[in-house]
Design an enzyme around this catalytic site. Structure first.
Site, PDB file in Angstrom:
ATOM      1  N   GLU A   1     -14.873 -42.300  -9.163  1.00 22.24           N
ATOM      2  CA  GLU A   1     -14.711 -40.971  -9.785  1.00 22.24           C
ATOM      3  C   GLU A   1     -15.864 -40.705 -10.759  1.00 22.24           C
ATOM      4  O   GLU A   1     -16.410 -39.614 -10.808  1.00 22.24           O
ATOM      5  CB  GLU A   1     -13.348 -40.909 -10.496  1.00 22.24           C
ATOM      6  CG  GLU A   1     -13.164 -39.690 -11.388  1.00 22.24           C
ATOM      7  CD  GLU A   1     -12.680 -40.058 -12.783  1.00 22.24           C
ATOM      8  OE1 GLU A   1     -13.301 -39.589 -13.761  1.00 22.24           O
ATOM      9  OE2 GLU A   1     -11.686 -40.812 -12.899  1.00 22.24           O
ATOM     10  N   HIS A   2     -16.260 -41.734 -11.521  1.00 18.73           N
ATOM     11  CA  HIS A   2     -17.395 -41.562 -12.441  1.00 18.73           C
ATOM     12  C   HIS A   2     -18.706 -41.410 -11.663  1.00 18.73           C
ATOM     13  O   HIS A   2     -19.559 -40.616 -12.027  1.00 18.73           O
ATOM     14  CB  HIS A   2     -17.520 -42.783 -13.357  1.00 18.73           C
ATOM     15  CG  HIS A   2     -16.581 -42.772 -14.525  1.00 18.73           C
ATOM     16  ND1 HIS A   2     -17.021 -42.726 -15.831  1.00 18.73           N
ATOM     17  CD2 HIS A   2     -15.228 -42.789 -14.590  1.00 18.73           C
ATOM     18  CE1 HIS A   2     -15.974 -42.733 -16.649  1.00 18.73           C
ATOM     19  NE2 HIS A   2     -14.884 -42.787 -15.932  1.00 18.73           N
TER      20      HIS A   2
ATOM     21  N   GLU B   1     -14.362 -48.405 -21.300  1.00 21.71           N
ATOM     22  CA  GLU B   1     -13.220 -47.476 -21.377  1.00 21.71           C
ATOM     23  C   GLU B   1     -11.915 -48.253 -21.158  1.00 21.71           C
ATOM     24  O   GLU B   1     -10.944 -48.078 -21.883  1.00 21.71           O
ATOM     25  CB  GLU B   1     -13.362 -46.379 -20.309  1.00 21.71           C
ATOM     26  CG  GLU B   1     -12.221 -45.373 -20.350  1.00 21.71           C
ATOM     27  CD  GLU B   1     -12.182 -44.427 -19.150  1.00 21.71           C
ATOM     28  OE1 GLU B   1     -11.150 -43.757 -18.980  1.00 21.71           O
ATOM     29  OE2 GLU B   1     -13.162 -44.358 -18.381  1.00 21.71           O
TER      30      GLU B   1
ATOM     31  N   HIS C   1     -11.578 -45.452  -9.877  1.00 21.18           N
ATOM     32  CA  HIS C   1     -11.968 -44.929 -11.190  1.00 21.18           C
ATOM     33  C   HIS C   1     -13.500 -44.935 -11.336  1.00 21.18           C
ATOM     34  O   HIS C   1     -14.111 -43.958 -11.780  1.00 21.18           O
ATOM     35  CB  HIS C   1     -11.286 -45.781 -12.267  1.00 21.18           C
ATOM     36  CG  HIS C   1     -11.506 -45.287 -13.668  1.00 21.18           C
ATOM     37  ND1 HIS C   1     -11.213 -46.053 -14.771  1.00 21.18           N
ATOM     38  CD2 HIS C   1     -11.965 -44.111 -14.151  1.00 21.18           C
ATOM     39  CE1 HIS C   1     -11.500 -45.367 -15.865  1.00 21.18           C
ATOM     40  NE2 HIS C   1     -11.956 -44.188 -15.517  1.00 21.18           N
TER      41      HIS C   1
END
Length: 1025
Positions: free
Chosen positions: A105-106, A203, A102
């Protein structure tokens, strides 16, 4: 963005597949025909064609290829749809919960070799006309899709995406911003305490404040305990700080390789071009490796298991003493077996979908809980699928009873099977889904094939849905007990099943905060003075980088001149049926008919307004005419694509204190079912059933539960709605229908022990709303079917004529606007004018059980057709991209934030935000920034591109002409707005910022949803809820 692959929010998780597109021309299938000419074995730009398959049901041709040198897999779906898609996905199989896929991905989207500027992904949002750009982390793959209707834009975006995933910079600074870092609370003051910061860190804290999400995560981790599914791929907040920058780079090197990649393109652009660009810019630079990312099958348990987890109590739960969840999850077969997957997904719908299903009857109707558990039904997002069944909103003492009911229901299904009519209704639903065309069909396809293809299933086989349907019918014919045998095998005799319960713990949030504090102290204790100094220096460096004006000139960009100057006209005809105005719009709808009716609320007594959303949600679900609610549900499934009623608050396009209020009836059907669909509507008009209190209670509980569950996803929408409440009359009604006020009202209704007062209210609302005297209709269908549809509508109007009554409007000031601007004397919309409305300032704080805030501030400005509206639209987009994004996300660590213009209000918002006061001051600074005029022509042009990509996003045939039907905005008004957008100048932007947003000029409302806040509690200017 982290995607919970179990798609908690899709309550009925049946393979969500919508066959759709928007620019389909019935006669021409040029793209699909061109693609048929490829031959297996043919070599194109370093790829070899493996298979070519026509899929006529979806009007497409699938071409499967592999890359010779690296083994990368490629699928192209050629179809006459100008909304083209590219997506690349990697199988990412983390073995810990640090959130490495994750955070990666950012971070890959924060700059690459060819495009080294910071954050090319967010910058491209403003340099392109894309209709969709995003990235998703699922439990076992990461996907990077975009859609655009412009060929040059496609090449630009493809270049940026390829460079990002294959050649990212992965700078340590970007890892610290996007992932996690230790930093002084105030980075400019080394004496402030050290805290955890980071976009993904916040998040995931936000995601884990949502009980449904927490439950779904535990369920997956515990059902598949032996490999990648036992960890949190998005990142467990307390594990995220264990990830190092080195580990991130290592994960990229092993997983983001062409040998571990699957490319998918879709649409009407030529395949050769895509292949050439992908080969030249990326694949030619790699050799083949063995990525070794396969997921082994989960070893089967020899006996069932049970487990228990806790969560935070929900202040908005319909019944505070019943907040337990219990669910049984079964491990099923491998998802790469397409037909087995299709069968199990259908079987799941038969078992849980709608009031005729056995589990609905056994679990929902006795009202043991408020709704099915957040994870329910078939889930094909992991290598081996699962099926889950259970309840949320139940009492702890009912645990054993629920377990018993589940096993008894399975026995009953094996015994009795399913009625043939229910199976037909489901196959009918699939037929409609394949014919219905939505605007981002390519994206639906990409998501639909992602999981199976990820584990080397055949994506082409997945697209041939009609073959599965035929095989299914054949299997049932050969063995009438086909489905019962599956139930016996997968549920009755399956020892790999998990029973997971969840209960609220009053101290849950405290314990989480303590655990985070403990983790923090551990990290801090290990620091030397040198480390602390370095942390402070790195904090300043990051702040400095975030504050610098970025040079984005290395990125490709479209020009404002690339935007179409005019919009295509959508012809509509206005006529009447039985004295009711009707708008007919001819569209290529693939044999479907779409019907809408707008019914005014003007005669409804004011005290009934709060009940209207409840009325809308139950009126099509309680039975009508000779049908009880189960038969009605069955007929709706069998004969239509769904029937629904929703509230509508439509601000006037010329005056701020004028609005239209109503409810919208919507339904669709295959043309052969037109009479049936209208007959169902006329029964709802003439004899709806409202008297079954038991049924009503079930619907009320489900509705209250759904509203309470939705807040942690849409907190920013609730904050914006509340902030606008006292600024316009439409904003006030919007809060009543769809804001926190409605959430609280539904909770109150759900808590009533006696619903008879509600039962008496519903028919009163019905006689005001379902009244042909204040109604207008719209029909979208193909030219061949239009006269048939018109005739059916005419007879429907005759059938419901007795409901027609002339009633006095409750408000005295009514303004009429003609439906057809060229015919002033013709039929009209009746709007309410509140001339004496006084906007007022109000600041509201809702204390919520979340660790993050949703903050909004709204300012009263101008309506759609005002000359300044276009400038405010451009300003909102520019302020978001050039100022607020940096302040709220990059510096503040919120998941998102920005400004938007609409409904006469200029609204600021933030999403999953660790700050509140700091964010309100960022909104203020944004206005000062705009007033100072410190932005360039390039900034303005980028904002224009971004606004136009929204204005020109494709519209499905079903929705063409709807803007005009609902809000009276004609093509000519849209074209005027378009010309104003093109004409916006630097001077205009500074001018509107000064005139409307400056402190002395504005009337604004503020709202925050968030955790306990001492500062706000002590401040008398806030109202605390």
């Amino acid at each position: 963005m982290f995607r919970q692959t179990t798609a908690v929010l899709r309550k009925l998780r049946y393979r969500s597949f919508n066959g759709q597109q928007h620019s389909w021309k019935p006669k021409s299938t040029a793209a699909a025909e061109r693609a048929v000419q490829y031959q297996p074995g043919q070599k194109i730009h370093g790829f070899t064609v493996r298979e070519v398959a026509a899929v006529p049901d979806l009007f497409l041709t699938a071409v499967k290829l592999t890359h010779d040198k690296t083994g990368a897999q490629y699928l192209h779906a050629a179809r006459d749809d100008s909304n083209n898609l590219f997506s690349v996905q990697f199988r990412t199989t983390p073995m810990d919960s640090t959130g490495v896929p994750h955070i990666l991905e950012h971070t890959v989207l924060c700059g690459s070799e060819k495009y080294p500027c910071r954050d090319p992904f967010f910058k491209m949002l403003n340099r392109s006309l894309s209709t969709f750009m995003n990235a998703f982390t699922a439990s076992d793959y990461t996907m990077y899709p975009f859609l655009t209707q412009n060929g040059k834009d496609f090449q630009n975006l493809l270049s940026v995406y390829l460079d990002a995933v294959f050649f990212p910079c992965l700078r340590e600074q970007d890892f610290r911003q996007e992932g996690w870092r230790l930093e002084n609370e105030n980075p400019t003051d080394p004496n402030t305490p050290l805290v955890f910061k980071g976009v993904v860190f916040n998040e995931m804290k936000g995601a884990f404040s949502d009980n449904e999400r927490v439950y779904a995560q535990h369920l997956q981790n515990k059902l598949y305990p032996d490999h990648t599914y036992s960890v949190v791929s998005g990142g467990e907040p307390l594990a995220i700080p264990d990830l190092t920058w080195e580990q991130l780079r290592q994960f990229h090197a092993t997983h983001y390789h062409p040998s571990n990649a699957r490319f998918f393109t879709y649409g009407d652009l030529p395949l050769e071009q895509h292949l050439q660009q992908i080969e030249e810019e990326a694949l030619s630079k790699f050799e083949r490796i063995n990525p070794n990312t396969e997921v082994p099958s989960q070893p089967h348990w020899s006996s069932p298991r049970e487990d228990h987890v806790t969560c935070s109590p929900d202040a908005l739960a319909p019944d505070p003493s019943r907040q337990n969840t219990l669910c049984v999850s079964y491990l099923l077969g491998d998802i790469t077996d397409t037909f087995e997957g299709f069968t199990l997904s259908l079987l799941s719908s038969l078992m849980i979908s709608g009031p005729n299903s056995p589990f609905y009857k056994a679990l929902i109707e006795p009202k043991i809980g408020t709704d099915f558990s957040s994870v329910v039904g078939y889930d094909g997002s992991t290598k081996e699928a699962s099926f889950s069944i259970g309840l949320q909103g139940m009492a702890e003492e009912d645990t054993e009873r629920v377990k018993q009911i589940i096993s008894q229901t399975i026995d009953a299904i094996i015994e009795n099977g399913f009625e043939e009519e229910r199976i037909e209704a489901l196959l009918h639903k699939i037929e409609i889904q394949m014919k219905h065309q939505s605007t981002n069909f390519g994206l639906s396809l990409a998501s639909y094939i992602a999981s199976s293809w990820n584990h080397d299933g055949d994506p082409v086989e997945l697209l041939q849905i009609n073959e599965s349907v035929a095989q299914f019918r054949q299997a049932l014919k050969e063995n009438p007990r086909f489905l019962q045998d599956k139930v016996k095998h997968y549920f009755k005799e399956n020892t790999h099943r998990l029973t997971l319960s969840m209960s609220p713990d009053e101290a849950y949030i405290e314990k989480q905060a303590e655990a985070e504090e403990e983790k923090l102290q551990k990290k801090i204790q290990a620091l030397s003075d040198g480390d602390r100094k370095e942390i402070y220096e790195k904090g300043l460096e990051l702040l400095d980088a975030q504050s610098k004006t970025q040079d984005a000139s290395c990125l490709p960009a479209l020009k404002v001149s690339d935007i179409e100057p005019t919009i295509p006209i959508t012809p509509v005809q206005i006529s009447a049926a039985g004295g009711v105005p009707v708008q007919y719009c001819e569209q290529p709808t693939n044999g479907l008919v779409y019907f809408r009716a707008m019914c005014s609320l003007n005669t409804l007594p004011e005290e009934l307004r709060l009940y209207v959303p409840l009325f809308c949600s139950v009126v099509t679900k309680m039975g009508c005419g000779a049908l009880d609610y189960k038969q009605q549900a069955q007929q709706i499934e069998l004969r239509t694509g769904g029937m629904s009623v929703s509230t509508q608050v439509i601000p006037d396009s010329t005056q701020l204190d004028v609005y239209e209020q109503g409810v919208l009836l919507s339904s669709s059907c295959l043309d052969r079912n037109l009479p049936h669909m209208f007959h169902l509507w006329s029964d709802i008009f003439n004899s709806p059933h409202f008297d079954d209190e038991e049924r009503l209670r079930v619907l009320v509980m489900m509705s209250a539960q759904e509203l309470a569950n939705g807040i942690s996803y849409s907190g920013h929408m609730y904050a914006m709605t509340r902030a606008g409440r006292h600024l316009t009359p439409a904003g006030d009604l919007q809060e009543t229908f769809a804001g926190m006020e409605q959430v609280k009202f539904m909770k109150r209704i759900a808590e009533m022990s006696d619903l008879s007062q509600v039962i008496r209210t519903l028919p009163r609302i019905k006689k005001h709303l379902l009244n042909p005297d204040n109604m207008r209709c719209a029909v979208n269908t193909s030219p061949q079917k239009m006269s048939d549809a018109a005739a059916q509508l005419e007879s429907f109007m005759k059938e419901v004529a007795e409901n027609r009554k002339e009633r006095k409007p409750v408000r005295t000031h009514i303004i009429e606007r003609p439906l057809d601007p060229l015919d002033q004397s013709g039929p009209s919309r009746k709007l309410i004018s509140e001339l004496n409305f006084h906007p007022c300032q109000m600041k509201t704080f809702f204390q919520m059980p979340f660790p993050v805030n949703f903050v909004s501030e709204s300012i009263r400005t101008v309506p759609f057709s005002h000359e300044d509206y276009a400038s405010l639209c451009i300003l909102a987009r520019m302020m978001t991209a050039k100022f607020l994004h940096g302040e709220i996300r990059e510096k503040g660590g919120a998941y998102g934030g920005g400004a938007r213009m609409g409904g006469g209000l200029f609204s600021f918002y933030s999403y999953r935000d660790p700050n509140s006061a700091q964010t309100l001051s960022a909104f203020r600074k944004g206005v000062d920034w705009a007033k100072s005029g410190q932005f360039t022509q390039q900034d303005i042009d980028e904002a224009k591109l971004s606004v136009f990509s929204a204005v020109d996003s494709p519209v499905a045939p079903a929705d063409k002409g709807m803007g005009r039907f609902l809000s009276g905005v004609t093509d000519e008004m849209k074209q005027n707005h378009r010309e104003r957008l093109f004409a916006v100048t630097h001077k205009d932007l500074v001018g509107v910022a000064e005139r409307y947003l400056g402190v002395g000029q504005r009337t604004c409302g503020v709202a925050i949803l968030g955790p306990e806040n001492e500062t706000i509690k002590k401040d008398p200017s806030w109202i605390v809820k």
